[in-house]
Design an enzyme around this catalytic site. Structure first.
Site, PDB file in Angstrom:
ATOM      1  N   ARG A 176       0.852  -1.182   0.000  1.00  0.00           N
ATOM      2  CA  ARG A 176       0.000   0.000   0.000  1.00  0.00           C
ATOM      3  C   ARG A 176       0.890   1.235   0.000  1.00  0.00           C
ATOM      4  O   ARG A 176       2.045   1.195   0.423  1.00  0.00           O
ATOM      5  CB  ARG A 176      -0.940   0.038   1.208  1.00  0.00           C
ATOM      6  CG  ARG A 176      -0.244   0.012   2.550  1.00  0.00           C
ATOM      7  CD  ARG A 176      -1.234   0.036   3.703  1.00  0.00           C
ATOM      8  NE  ARG A 176      -2.007   1.243   3.713  1.00  0.00           N
ATOM      9  CZ  ARG A 176      -1.616   2.384   4.305  1.00  0.00           C
ATOM     10  NH1 ARG A 176      -0.439   2.464   4.888  1.00  0.00           N
ATOM     11  NH2 ARG A 176      -2.384   3.450   4.289  1.00  0.00           N
ATOM     12  N   ARG A 180      -2.960  11.111   0.480  1.00  0.00           N
ATOM     13  CA  ARG A 180      -3.734  12.015   1.318  1.00  0.00           C
ATOM     14  C   ARG A 180      -4.262  13.164   0.482  1.00  0.00           C
ATOM     15  O   ARG A 180      -3.494  13.876  -0.164  1.00  0.00           O
ATOM     16  CB  ARG A 180      -2.868  12.548   2.459  1.00  0.00           C
ATOM     17  CG  ARG A 180      -2.329  11.436   3.352  1.00  0.00           C
ATOM     18  CD  ARG A 180      -1.465  11.985   4.447  1.00  0.00           C
ATOM     19  NE  ARG A 180      -0.797  10.919   5.177  1.00  0.00           N
ATOM     20  CZ  ARG A 180       0.200  11.107   6.035  1.00  0.00           C
ATOM     21  NH1 ARG A 180       0.630  12.335   6.274  1.00  0.00           N
ATOM     22  NH2 ARG A 180       0.768  10.092   6.649  1.00  0.00           N
ATOM     23  N   ARG A 252      19.907  -5.477   4.650  1.00  0.00           N
ATOM     24  CA  ARG A 252      20.431  -4.337   3.916  1.00  0.00           C
ATOM     25  C   ARG A 252      21.120  -3.443   4.941  1.00  0.00           C
ATOM     26  O   ARG A 252      20.755  -3.434   6.127  1.00  0.00           O
ATOM     27  CB  ARG A 252      19.311  -3.551   3.228  1.00  0.00           C
ATOM     28  CG  ARG A 252      18.688  -4.252   2.055  1.00  0.00           C
ATOM     29  CD  ARG A 252      19.624  -4.399   0.876  1.00  0.00           C
ATOM     30  NE  ARG A 252      19.893  -3.100   0.237  1.00  0.00           N
ATOM     31  CZ  ARG A 252      20.734  -2.934  -0.774  1.00  0.00           C
ATOM     32  NH1 ARG A 252      21.419  -3.973  -1.244  1.00  0.00           N
ATOM     33  NH2 ARG A 252      20.916  -1.739  -1.316  1.00  0.00           N
ATOM     34  N   ARG A 283      19.345   9.889   0.310  1.00  0.00           N
ATOM     35  CA  ARG A 283      18.845  11.122   0.908  1.00  0.00           C
ATOM     36  C   ARG A 283      19.979  11.898   1.558  1.00  0.00           C
ATOM     37  O   ARG A 283      21.058  11.351   1.812  1.00  0.00           O
ATOM     38  CB  ARG A 283      17.748  10.839   1.932  1.00  0.00           C
ATOM     39  CG  ARG A 283      18.126   9.921   3.076  1.00  0.00           C
ATOM     40  CD  ARG A 283      16.919   9.685   3.971  1.00  0.00           C
ATOM     41  NE  ARG A 283      17.225   8.775   5.074  1.00  0.00           N
ATOM     42  CZ  ARG A 283      16.400   8.512   6.079  1.00  0.00           C
ATOM     43  NH1 ARG A 283      15.200   9.091   6.108  1.00  0.00           N
ATOM     44  NH2 ARG A 283      16.739   7.686   7.044  1.00  0.00           N
ATOM     45  N   GLU A 308      23.290   9.596   2.661  1.00  0.00           N
ATOM     46  CA  GLU A 308      23.011   8.212   3.057  1.00  0.00           C
ATOM     47  C   GLU A 308      23.022   7.301   1.827  1.00  0.00           C
ATOM     48  O   GLU A 308      22.349   7.574   0.841  1.00  0.00           O
ATOM     49  CB  GLU A 308      21.656   8.146   3.759  1.00  0.00           C
ATOM     50  CG  GLU A 308      21.280   6.769   4.283  1.00  0.00           C
ATOM     51  CD  GLU A 308      20.002   6.802   5.090  1.00  0.00           C
ATOM     52  OE1 GLU A 308      19.181   5.875   4.933  1.00  0.00           O
ATOM     53  OE2 GLU A 308      19.803   7.759   5.879  1.00  0.00           O
ATOM     54  N   TYR A 356      11.732  -5.329  11.398  1.00  0.00           N
ATOM     55  CA  TYR A 356      11.912  -3.887  11.337  1.00  0.00           C
ATOM     56  C   TYR A 356      11.007  -3.224  12.371  1.00  0.00           C
ATOM     57  O   TYR A 356       9.802  -3.484  12.415  1.00  0.00           O
ATOM     58  CB  TYR A 356      11.591  -3.327   9.948  1.00  0.00           C
ATOM     59  CG  TYR A 356      11.731  -1.827   9.930  1.00  0.00           C
ATOM     60  CD1 TYR A 356      12.994  -1.249   9.874  1.00  0.00           C
ATOM     61  CD2 TYR A 356      10.615  -1.005  10.037  1.00  0.00           C
ATOM     62  CE1 TYR A 356      13.139   0.130   9.905  1.00  0.00           C
ATOM     63  CE2 TYR A 356      10.748   0.369  10.067  1.00  0.00           C
ATOM     64  CZ  TYR A 356      12.016   0.933  10.001  1.00  0.00           C
ATOM     65  OH  TYR A 356      12.152   2.295  10.057  1.00  0.00           O
ATOM     66  N   ASP A 358      10.010   0.595  14.292  1.00  0.00           N
ATOM     67  CA  ASP A 358      10.174   1.995  14.642  1.00  0.00           C
ATOM     68  C   ASP A 358      10.491   2.069  16.131  1.00  0.00           C
ATOM     69  O   ASP A 358      10.343   1.090  16.874  1.00  0.00           O
ATOM     70  CB  ASP A 358       8.893   2.784  14.328  1.00  0.00           C
ATOM     71  CG  ASP A 358       8.749   3.091  12.849  1.00  0.00           C
ATOM     72  OD1 ASP A 358       9.798   3.243  12.177  1.00  0.00           O
ATOM     73  OD2 ASP A 358       7.609   3.168  12.361  1.00  0.00           O
TER      74      ASP A 358
END
Length: 371
Positions: A176, A180, A252, A283, A308, A356, A358
């Site tokens: 997905r 917005r 990675r 970035r 990066e 992963y 947060d």
């Protein structure tokens, strides 16, 4: 009687939060870390008076009020809102995909116009697939967001992240995409968001206050941990704990090229993504914008930026992101089954769970683990 109730391997968010909780109930803890500093990947290095996120940008965000109140009880958080910008061949676009992005891309000015353009491009993608399911990431992305945004903002960036063509990546990686229909550049939907005032070191120092910490200490050189403590909290790589007996998990990794620039304001934003494949870095992070606002930016005459780069991980490199393909998922599950049989061992965090995370979910997990 053992010297410690808990031996905690790793001083990142999971280990430090567990140490804080254990100390609160009177447990004796020893935290060890193989690095020369505490904090794991949230560690900040002070350069030119700027807190530099040494292992990449870390923005704390959550909708869990309990977690937000907990971290703010340790250190006050500022008002930073993550609003990254994408640079594609010199053109700038707002992220996540919102009305600003659609205006910049197509000149549309209303949600109805934007929806119409998106549906037109989605229909073109469906026609190309002729009724079949998407076979790769490229087809899945175009089905979700259309060709223009895919080729401008997704394709090159994703190929740099994964080191392979989007047509070679599985469709499920991009199940997905956030769309917005508002002029709002806030990247996260979470209710609470910010950076610790004074940097993440303040948070870790607060969590570890009063706990014995030994740096430059390798867990695997200690001998049998059961001679040291009653219980173990392990936050290192899951496969390494079992001496890679079933094989190595893959990751990675990222590297950073950090420089001091002789200007007060290099790019005007904390994070700018470079989405074209030809530019090797993904970035550029300008660290001062995480904590300095308004005139503060110009009071500090220099700035620090980090470019990066995403690369293929090899043993000896710092592992960052799990590779969630079929081979690695199956192998990780086999290791988790072994971990479940370990007595008096808590496995937690990104590496120990091969997942992963947060930051907020890591702390939430650490707050709910049974001690």
């Amino acid at each position: 009687m053992k010297q410690y109730d808990y031996l905690i391997v790793g001083s990142g968010l999971f280990g430090s939060t567990l140490a804080y909780r254990a100390q609160q109930i009177g447990k004796r803890c020893l935290v060890i870390d193989k690095r020369s500093h505490i904090g794991g990947n949230v560690y900040c290095e002070s350069i030119e008076g700027i807190n530099v996120h040494k292992y990449g940008a870390h923005i704390f965000h959550t909708s869990n009020k309990e977690v937000w109140n907990f971290v703010n009880s340790i250190v006050e958080f500022n008002r930073y809102t993550n609003s990254p910008v994408a640079n594609y061949k010199g053109q700038l676009y707002n992220l996540p995909f919102n009305m600003n992005t659609f205006y910049q891309m197509w000149g549309v000015k209303t949600p109805e116009e934007a929806e119409g353009k998106l549906e037109e491009q989605r229909a073109e993608a469906k026609a190309r697939m002729n009724g079949r399911e998407p076979q790769n990431l490229e087809e899945q992305a175009q089905l979700l967001i259309g060709k223009d945004i895919y080729e401008t903002l997704i394709k090159g960036y994703t190929e740099k992240q994964w080191g392979r063509e989007c047509t070679e990546l599985p469709a499920f990686i991009i199940k997905r995409l956030p769309v917005r229909m508002v002029f709002d550049n806030n990247y996260f939907n979470d209710k609470y968001q910010g950076i610790p005032v004074g940097g993440y070191n303040k948070l870790i120092e607060g969590l570890l206050d009063g706990t014995e910490v030994r740096l430059n200490t390798d867990f695997f050189s200690l001998g049998d941990w059961r001679d040291i403590a009653e219980k173990l909290v392990y936050t290192g790589p899951l496969d390494e704990y079992f001496n890679y007996k079933l094989g190595r998990l893959q990751y990675r990794t990222v590297s950073f090229e950090t420089t001091v620039e002789d200007t007060a304001n290099y790019q005007g934003n904390a994070v700018v993504n470079y989405t074209e494949r030809e530019i090797p870095y993904t970035r550029v992070i300008e660290h001062k914008h995480f904590e300095m606002f308004g005139q503060e930016v110009y009071d500090c005459q220099k700035t620090v930026i980090s470019k990066e780069y995403s690369t293929e991980w090899k043993p000896g490199m710092e592992p960052y992101y799990p590779v969630n393909d079929e081979r690695n998922n199956n192998l990780a599950e086999q290791y988790r089954q072994l971990a479940a049989k370990e007595r008096n061992v808590i496995f937690g965090g990104r590496l120990a769970e091969y997942k992963y995370y947060d930051m907020a979910p890591i702390i939430e997990h650490a707050l709910t683990v049974q001690l």
